[in-house]
Design a protein around this motif. Structure first.
Motif, PDB file in Angstrom:
ATOM      1  N   LEU A 191       0.812  -1.212   0.000  1.00  0.00           N
ATOM      2  CA  LEU A 191       0.000   0.000   0.000  1.00  0.00           C
ATOM      3  C   LEU A 191       0.848   1.266   0.000  1.00  0.00           C
ATOM      4  CD1 LEU A 191      -2.769   1.298   0.117  1.00  0.00           C
ATOM      5  CD2 LEU A 191      -2.701   1.105   2.619  1.00  0.00           C
ATOM      6  N   ILE A 192       1.827   1.345   0.895  1.00  0.00           N
ATOM      7  CA  ILE A 192       2.638   2.562   0.987  1.00  0.00           C
ATOM      8  C   ILE A 192       3.508   2.753  -0.264  1.00  0.00           C
ATOM      9  CG2 ILE A 192       4.572   3.594   2.258  1.00  0.00           C
ATOM     10  CD1 ILE A 192       3.248   2.760   4.814  1.00  0.00           C
ATOM     11  N   PRO A 193       4.198   1.721  -0.788  1.00  0.00           N
ATOM     12  CA  PRO A 193       4.902   1.937  -2.060  1.00  0.00           C
ATOM     13  C   PRO A 193       3.968   2.322  -3.204  1.00  0.00           C
ATOM     14  CG  PRO A 193       5.736  -0.027  -0.973  1.00  0.00           C
ATOM     15  CD  PRO A 193       4.527   0.403  -0.214  1.00  0.00           C
ATOM     16  N   LEU A 194       2.768   1.776  -3.240  1.00  0.00           N
ATOM     17  CA  LEU A 194       1.816   2.134  -4.283  1.00  0.00           C
ATOM     18  C   LEU A 194       1.425   3.603  -4.196  1.00  0.00           C
ATOM     19  CD1 LEU A 194      -0.128   1.220  -6.587  1.00  0.00           C
ATOM     20  CD2 LEU A 194      -1.808   0.745  -4.787  1.00  0.00           C
ATOM     21  N   THR A 195       1.335   4.145  -2.985  1.00  0.00           N
ATOM     22  CA  THR A 195       0.897   5.521  -2.794  1.00  0.00           C
ATOM     23  C   THR A 195       2.011   6.523  -3.046  1.00  0.00           C
ATOM     24  OG1 THR A 195      -0.670   4.742  -1.115  1.00  0.00           O
ATOM     25  CG2 THR A 195      -0.189   7.098  -1.162  1.00  0.00           C
ATOM     26  N   PHE A 196       3.213   6.228  -2.562  1.00  0.00           N
ATOM     27  CA  PHE A 196       4.296   7.211  -2.599  1.00  0.00           C
ATOM     28  C   PHE A 196       5.273   7.022  -3.758  1.00  0.00           C
ATOM     29  CE2 PHE A 196       3.503   7.117   2.161  1.00  0.00           C
ATOM     30  CZ  PHE A 196       2.649   8.217   2.105  1.00  0.00           C
ATOM     31  N   LEU A 197       5.112   5.955  -4.555  1.00  0.00           N
ATOM     32  CA  LEU A 197       6.004   5.719  -5.690  1.00  0.00           C
ATOM     33  C   LEU A 197       5.173   5.560  -6.957  1.00  0.00           C
ATOM     34  CD1 LEU A 197       8.468   3.137  -4.070  1.00  0.00           C
ATOM     35  CD2 LEU A 197       8.747   5.626  -4.259  1.00  0.00           C
ATOM     36  N   PRO A 198       4.605   6.652  -7.472  1.00  0.00           N
ATOM     37  CA  PRO A 198       3.732   6.529  -8.655  1.00  0.00           C
ATOM     38  C   PRO A 198       4.489   6.298  -9.960  1.00  0.00           C
ATOM     39  CG  PRO A 198       3.937   8.829  -8.020  1.00  0.00           C
ATOM     40  CD  PRO A 198       4.637   8.035  -6.954  1.00  0.00           C
ATOM     41  N   SER A 199       5.719   6.744 -10.057  1.00  0.00           N
ATOM     42  CA  SER A 199       6.444   6.593 -11.316  1.00  0.00           C
ATOM     43  C   SER A 199       6.904   5.158 -11.498  1.00  0.00           C
ATOM     44  CB  SER A 199       7.645   7.543 -11.359  1.00  0.00           C
ATOM     45  OG  SER A 199       8.593   7.207 -10.366  1.00  0.00           O
ATOM     46  N   ASN A 200       6.958   4.732 -12.753  1.00  0.00           N
ATOM     47  CA  ASN A 200       7.314   3.361 -13.070  1.00  0.00           C
ATOM     48  C   ASN A 200       8.745   3.026 -12.671  1.00  0.00           C
ATOM     49  OD1 ASN A 200       6.764   0.762 -14.458  1.00  0.00           O
ATOM     50  ND2 ASN A 200       8.335   1.485 -15.869  1.00  0.00           N
ATOM     51  N   ALA A 201       9.654   3.995 -12.711  1.00  0.00           N
ATOM     52  CA  ALA A 201      11.066   3.734 -12.433  1.00  0.00           C
ATOM     53  C   ALA A 201      11.325   3.440 -10.962  1.00  0.00           C
ATOM     54  CB  ALA A 201      11.916   4.929 -12.870  1.00  0.00           C
ATOM     55  N   ASN A 202      10.437   3.853 -10.054  1.00  0.00           N
ATOM     56  CA  ASN A 202      10.665   3.675  -8.617  1.00  0.00           C
ATOM     57  C   ASN A 202       9.821   2.579  -7.994  1.00  0.00           C
ATOM     58  OD1 ASN A 202      12.519   5.835  -8.533  1.00  0.00           O
ATOM     59  ND2 ASN A 202      10.861   7.333  -8.277  1.00  0.00           N
ATOM     60  N   GLN A 203       8.969   1.936  -8.754  1.00  0.00           N
ATOM     61  CA  GLN A 203       8.047   0.963  -8.186  1.00  0.00           C
ATOM     62  C   GLN A 203       8.762  -0.312  -7.751  1.00  0.00           C
ATOM     63  OE1 GLN A 203       5.075   0.421 -11.183  1.00  0.00           O
ATOM     64  NE2 GLN A 203       3.963   2.294 -10.669  1.00  0.00           N
ATOM     65  N   THR A 204       8.163  -1.000  -6.793  1.00  0.00           N
ATOM     66  CA  THR A 204       8.695  -2.258  -6.278  1.00  0.00           C
ATOM     67  C   THR A 204       8.006  -3.441  -6.956  1.00  0.00           C
ATOM     68  OG1 THR A 204       7.091  -2.239  -4.460  1.00  0.00           O
ATOM     69  CG2 THR A 204       9.242  -1.208  -4.060  1.00  0.00           C
ATOM     70  N   VAL A 205       8.440  -4.638  -6.625  1.00  0.00           N
ATOM     71  CA  VAL A 205       7.895  -5.842  -7.264  1.00  0.00           C
ATOM     72  C   VAL A 205       6.398  -6.024  -6.981  1.00  0.00           C
ATOM     73  CG1 VAL A 205       8.026  -8.363  -7.327  1.00  0.00           C
ATOM     74  CG2 VAL A 205      10.123  -7.006  -7.350  1.00  0.00           C
ATOM     75  N   PRO A 206       5.909  -5.931  -5.726  1.00  0.00           N
ATOM     76  CA  PRO A 206       4.467  -6.088  -5.507  1.00  0.00           C
ATOM     77  C   PRO A 206       3.629  -5.073  -6.270  1.00  0.00           C
ATOM     78  CG  PRO A 206       5.638  -6.289  -3.433  1.00  0.00           C
ATOM     79  CD  PRO A 206       6.630  -5.813  -4.432  1.00  0.00           C
ATOM     80  N   VAL A 207       4.114  -3.838  -6.374  1.00  0.00           N
ATOM     81  CA  VAL A 207       3.371  -2.823  -7.125  1.00  0.00           C
ATOM     82  C   VAL A 207       3.378  -3.150  -8.608  1.00  0.00           C
ATOM     83  CG1 VAL A 207       3.250  -0.369  -7.681  1.00  0.00           C
ATOM     84  CG2 VAL A 207       3.911  -1.080  -5.388  1.00  0.00           C
ATOM     85  N   ALA A 208       4.484  -3.667  -9.106  1.00  0.00           N
ATOM     86  CA  ALA A 208       4.568  -4.029 -10.523  1.00  0.00           C
ATOM     87  C   ALA A 208       3.573  -5.129 -10.875  1.00  0.00           C
ATOM     88  CB  ALA A 208       5.988  -4.459 -10.870  1.00  0.00           C
ATOM     89  N   ILE A 209       3.349  -6.071  -9.972  1.00  0.00           N
ATOM     90  CA  ILE A 209       2.384  -7.142 -10.240  1.00  0.00           C
ATOM     91  C   ILE A 209       0.969  -6.584 -10.339  1.00  0.00           C
ATOM     92  CG2 ILE A 209       1.394  -9.272  -9.309  1.00  0.00           C
ATOM     93  CD1 ILE A 209       4.073  -9.889  -8.076  1.00  0.00           C
ATOM     94  N   SER A 210       0.670  -5.560  -9.548  1.00  0.00           N
ATOM     95  CA  SER A 210      -0.692  -5.013  -9.525  1.00  0.00           C
ATOM     96  C   SER A 210      -1.081  -4.344 -10.832  1.00  0.00           C
ATOM     97  CB  SER A 210      -0.830  -4.014  -8.376  1.00  0.00           C
ATOM     98  OG  SER A 210      -0.050  -2.849  -8.619  1.00  0.00           O
ATOM     99  N   VAL A 211      -0.106  -3.901 -11.631  1.00  0.00           N
ATOM    100  CA  VAL A 211      -0.442  -3.209 -12.876  1.00  0.00           C
ATOM    101  C   VAL A 211      -0.941  -4.175 -13.940  1.00  0.00           C
ATOM    102  CG1 VAL A 211       1.283  -1.450 -12.373  1.00  0.00           C
ATOM    103  CG2 VAL A 211       1.904  -3.380 -13.830  1.00  0.00           C
ATOM    104  N   LEU A 212      -0.842  -5.476 -13.678  1.00  0.00           N
ATOM    105  CA  LEU A 212      -1.278  -6.460 -14.665  1.00  0.00           C
ATOM    106  C   LEU A 212      -2.786  -6.661 -14.654  1.00  0.00           C
ATOM    107  CD1 LEU A 212       1.461  -9.199 -14.129  1.00  0.00           C
ATOM    108  CD2 LEU A 212       1.433  -7.383 -15.851  1.00  0.00           C
ATOM    109  N   THR A 213      -3.463  -6.206 -13.624  1.00  0.00           N
ATOM    110  CA  THR A 213      -4.900  -6.427 -13.496  1.00  0.00           C
ATOM    111  C   THR A 213      -5.645  -5.123 -13.751  1.00  0.00           C
ATOM    112  OG1 THR A 213      -4.821  -6.001 -11.111  1.00  0.00           O
ATOM    113  CG2 THR A 213      -4.570  -8.284 -11.842  1.00  0.00           C
ATOM    114  N   GLY A 214      -6.800  -5.235 -14.357  1.00  0.00           N
ATOM    115  CA  GLY A 214      -7.645  -4.079 -14.602  1.00  0.00           C
ATOM    116  C   GLY A 214      -8.990  -4.240 -13.929  1.00  0.00           C
ATOM    117  N   ASP A 215      -9.901  -3.335 -14.234  1.00  0.00           N
ATOM    118  CA  ASP A 215     -11.232  -3.392 -13.618  1.00  0.00           C
ATOM    119  C   ASP A 215     -12.045  -4.571 -14.145  1.00  0.00           C
ATOM    120  OD1 ASP A 215     -10.651  -1.157 -12.170  1.00  0.00           O
ATOM    121  OD2 ASP A 215     -11.523   0.239 -13.632  1.00  0.00           O
TER     122      ASP A 215
END
Length: 295
Positions: A231-255
């Motif tokens: 949650l915290i990396p998702l909120t404070f690291l919006p740019s693609n270059a700074n994201q972590t692995v869990p946040v990167a996995i979340s971009v694979l899913t849509g609504d």
């Protein structure tokens, strides 16, 4: 002395083991069944990830999630690797988790030494205050931290996440180590003081070497806990270059759409670094947990 005793009944000799029970009780079988069921519940998600990571979308649609793949397909893993620049995400997670683990352990040692051994006033209330820091939900921290990092220019910087998790993990480490250092043998500390050791020398040459197994366990857990944060990396690291692995996995899913095979491949390769880290430090973790069991 013989390990067995002979019992003579109706002219026949029956051998019975001495000591212990000859049959398992029903409770033992129930506990064994509960352990097996719990293990299956834990292993089923890993099975689904492993099986579906090597399926093609067509194979998944025809055979379902539980069937073995008809042919090994790496398209899901390759798609995730190329879409999110996975090596960069791994490096971000390793850097953030490693810095947080080291800083949190260092701050925990200094705080616990002052509280547990230094015997500051209001020790109990201070320890409870550190405990409350771990009881606050992360959602309650997002709003004030967002505006604070915006005002100081740390928003969308890995250091914002490092600061937050260092404080949170150090609060737990201080709470744990303060209780451990509170029972530290006074004779050792008094002997070091009589030899002319200063407070810093007592900390680094006496307390730190003795508590090293406990600190190693904290270091490992802080690294894994920080790695899995979302949650915290998702909120404070919006740019693609700074994201972590869990946040990167979340971009694979849509609504309304989710690529199951790509998501499974992403989950599979994302847990490999933590498994490697755990295997490397498994012996250290085991020694740290059992350090206080044997004097």
């Amino acid at each position: 002395m013989a390990a067995t005793t002979a019992i003579i009944t109706s002219g026949k000799t029956r051998v019975r083991p001495r000591g212990g029970m000859t049959k398992k009780r029903a409770l033992d079988w129930l506990l064994l069944a509960a352990v097996i069921v719990g293990a299956l519940i834990v292993l089923v998600p890993f099975y689904l990830i492993l099986v579906n990571a090597f399926k093609s979308p067509v194979d998944y649609a025809t055979s379902g999630p539980f069937a073995l793949p008809q042919a090994i397909d790496f398209s899901g893993i390759q798609a995730f690797w190329e879409r999110v620049n996975f090596p960069q995400k791994v490096w971000n997670s390793i850097f953030i988790s490693g810095v947080v683990a080291v800083l949190a352990v260092l701050i925990s040692v200094l705080n616990a030494f002052a509280i547990g051994i230094g015997r500051v006033r209001g020790r109990t209330w201070i320890v409870l205050l550190f405990l409350l820091a771990n009881l606050l939900p992360q959602e309650a921290l997002l709003y004030p931290l967002y505006y604070m990092f915006k005002s100081v220019g740390l928003y969308d910087s890995v250091w914002s996440v490092i600061i937050v998790f260092t404080v949170v993990q150090a609060a737990f480490g201080t709470y744990l180590l303060a209780s451990v250092y509170g029972t530290f043998p006074k004779e050792i500390l008094e002997a070091a003081s009589l030899d002319g050791a200063t407070r810093w020398q007592i900390l680094w040459r006496v307390v730190f070497p003795i508590s090293r197994p406990t600190l190693a366990v904290l270091l490992i857990f802080f690294f894994i806990w920080t790695w899995n944060e979302f949650l915290i990396p998702l909120t404070f690291l919006p740019s693609n270059a700074n994201q972590t692995v869990p946040v990167a996995i979340s971009v694979l899913t849509g609504d309304r759409l989710m690529d199951v095979t790509t998501t499974a491949g992403a989950a599979l390769i994302s847990i490999i670094p933590t498994i490697i880290f755990f295997l490397i430090f498994q012996r250290t973790l085991t020694r740290g947990i059992t350090a206080g069991a044997v004097k």
